[in-house]
Write a protein that holds these residues in place. Structure first.
Motif, PDB file in Angstrom:
ATOM      1  N   PHE A 237     -15.606  33.413  20.598  1.00 42.62           N
ATOM      2  CA  PHE A 237     -15.920  34.803  20.270  1.00 42.62           C
ATOM      3  C   PHE A 237     -16.914  34.869  19.101  1.00 42.62           C
ATOM      4  O   PHE A 237     -16.910  34.025  18.216  1.00 42.62           O
ATOM      5  CB  PHE A 237     -14.652  35.559  19.882  1.00 42.62           C
ATOM      6  CG  PHE A 237     -14.889  37.008  19.533  1.00 42.62           C
ATOM      7  CD1 PHE A 237     -14.913  37.976  20.521  1.00 42.62           C
ATOM      8  CD2 PHE A 237     -15.131  37.388  18.224  1.00 42.62           C
ATOM      9  CE1 PHE A 237     -15.139  39.311  20.206  1.00 42.62           C
ATOM     10  CE2 PHE A 237     -15.365  38.716  17.896  1.00 42.62           C
ATOM     11  CZ  PHE A 237     -15.379  39.677  18.885  1.00 42.62           C
ATOM     12  N   GLY A 238     -17.768  35.898  19.097  1.00 41.14           N
ATOM     13  CA  GLY A 238     -18.598  36.188  17.940  1.00 41.14           C
ATOM     14  C   GLY A 238     -20.057  35.837  18.102  1.00 41.14           C
ATOM     15  O   GLY A 238     -20.517  35.429  19.173  1.00 41.14           O
ATOM     16  N   GLU A 239     -20.780  36.013  16.988  1.00 46.91           N
ATOM     17  CA  GLU A 239     -22.196  35.694  16.958  1.00 46.91           C
ATOM     18  C   GLU A 239     -22.400  34.193  16.733  1.00 46.91           C
ATOM     19  O   GLU A 239     -21.436  33.429  16.629  1.00 46.91           O
ATOM     20  CB  GLU A 239     -22.895  36.516  15.863  1.00 46.91           C
ATOM     21  CG  GLU A 239     -22.756  38.022  16.038  1.00 46.91           C
ATOM     22  CD  GLU A 239     -23.381  38.524  17.325  1.00 46.91           C
ATOM     23  OE1 GLU A 239     -24.391  37.928  17.740  1.00 46.91           O
ATOM     24  OE2 GLU A 239     -22.860  39.491  17.912  1.00 46.91           O
ATOM     25  N   TYR A 240     -23.660  33.805  16.625  1.00 49.51           N
ATOM     26  CA  TYR A 240     -24.068  32.400  16.604  1.00 49.51           C
ATOM     27  C   TYR A 240     -23.253  31.545  15.621  1.00 49.51           C
ATOM     28  O   TYR A 240     -22.576  30.589  16.020  1.00 49.51           O
ATOM     29  CB  TYR A 240     -25.558  32.349  16.248  1.00 49.51           C
ATOM     30  CG  TYR A 240     -26.192  30.983  16.291  1.00 49.51           C
ATOM     31  CD1 TYR A 240     -26.571  30.406  17.505  1.00 49.51           C
ATOM     32  CD2 TYR A 240     -26.450  30.283  15.117  1.00 49.51           C
ATOM     33  CE1 TYR A 240     -27.181  29.164  17.546  1.00 49.51           C
ATOM     34  CE2 TYR A 240     -27.057  29.036  15.144  1.00 49.51           C
ATOM     35  CZ  TYR A 240     -27.421  28.483  16.360  1.00 49.51           C
ATOM     36  OH  TYR A 240     -28.018  27.256  16.383  1.00 49.51           O
ATOM     37  N   GLU A 241     -23.281  31.890  14.335  1.00 47.41           N
ATOM     38  CA  GLU A 241     -22.615  31.059  13.335  1.00 47.41           C
ATOM     39  C   GLU A 241     -21.110  31.039  13.532  1.00 47.41           C
ATOM     40  O   GLU A 241     -20.456  30.000  13.359  1.00 47.41           O
ATOM     41  CB  GLU A 241     -22.968  31.538  11.929  1.00 47.41           C
ATOM     42  CG  GLU A 241     -24.430  31.321  11.556  1.00 47.41           C
ATOM     43  CD  GLU A 241     -24.719  31.771  10.142  1.00 47.41           C
ATOM     44  OE1 GLU A 241     -23.802  32.282   9.472  1.00 47.41           O
ATOM     45  OE2 GLU A 241     -25.871  31.597   9.701  1.00 47.41           O
TER      46      GLU A 241
END
Length: 235
Positions: free
Chosen positions: A58-62
């Motif tokens: 889950f989530g953005e790139y980092e």
């Protein structure tokens, strides 16, 4: 494959809501010692529209990279033998395709190169520390320290080898730092952090945290001793 399906379902959800799925982290221990288990990330997990391991997070790139490192650490500390499929060790974004080579060009990017370094060192750490693999077929090699903290999505457990030596694994599955997190510990003494997924060399925040923790004469849970840890987010 039940363990893998539960964990991927857990890791694909927003950390804010993971407290409602805490049972997915702990359910495997109802059957973990009834057989000798393999914990595979096989090619079947990263083909046919299922998405790559990094994309499942889950989530953005980092955040995806932090989550995947936490997932790999939990997998490594969990009883049972481990298997990784090609490309999962450096975070290939596209699904595996037998007609194509792996996207080695991704190692030109820090996040992917750091993940590869992390997996390499995590494997070496596992190999060097027999509590992780000497008794992974019996409750004699495992005991819970924190199993029911669904509000914080934190778990902690100890692995034990045939000589009684222990390593404690603590996982924070949210993106919230826990500046003071108390866990009960099985013995009086000084505890040392020996592996941190949030280390700078792995692409983590690397915020300075204490290396050693002296146990306190403060009972917690079923233990007469405890320590207060600082837990980085997703670590």
């Amino acid at each position: 494959m039940g363990w893998m399906n539960d964990m991927l379902k857990f890791m694909s959800t927003d950390p804010i809501g993971r407290k409602y799925n805490h049972n997915l982290l702990t359910f495997s221990f109802f059957y973990a010692f009834s057989e000798n288990f393999l914990l595979p990330i096989s090619h079947d997990e990263v083909v046919h529209g299922k998405g790559s391991m990094i994309e499942k997070m889950f989530g953005e790139y980092e955040m995806k990279f932090s989550s995947l490192k936490t997932f790999y650490a939990y997998m490594t500390a969990h009883p049972g033998k481990k298997l990784l499929f090609m490309g999962t060790e450096f975070g290939q974004f596209i699904e595996w395709d037998y007609k194509k080579g792996l996207d080695w060009i991704l190692l030109d990017y820090d996040a992917h190169r750091n993940l590869q370094t992390y997996v390499k060192e995590l494997n070496l750490f596992y190999k060097k520390n027999s509590p992780f693999w000497q008794i992974d077929y019996s409750w004699e090699g495992f005991n819970w320290l924190v199993s029911d903290d669904n509000n914080n999505s934190v778990i902690a457990f100890a692995r034990t080898n045939e000589s009684g030596e222990k390593i404690i694994a603590v996982c924070n599955f949210t993106k919230v730092e826990r500046p003071v997190y108390k866990i009960g510990v099985p013995e009086k003494g000084t505890y040392e952090i020996v592996f941190n997924s949030d280390s700078v060399k792995f692409g983590g925040i690397g915020e300075k945290i204490k290396k050693t923790y002296k146990s306190l004469n403060e009972p917690y849970g079923e233990y007469s001793q405890s320590i207060d840890l600082k837990l980085p987010p997703l670590s």
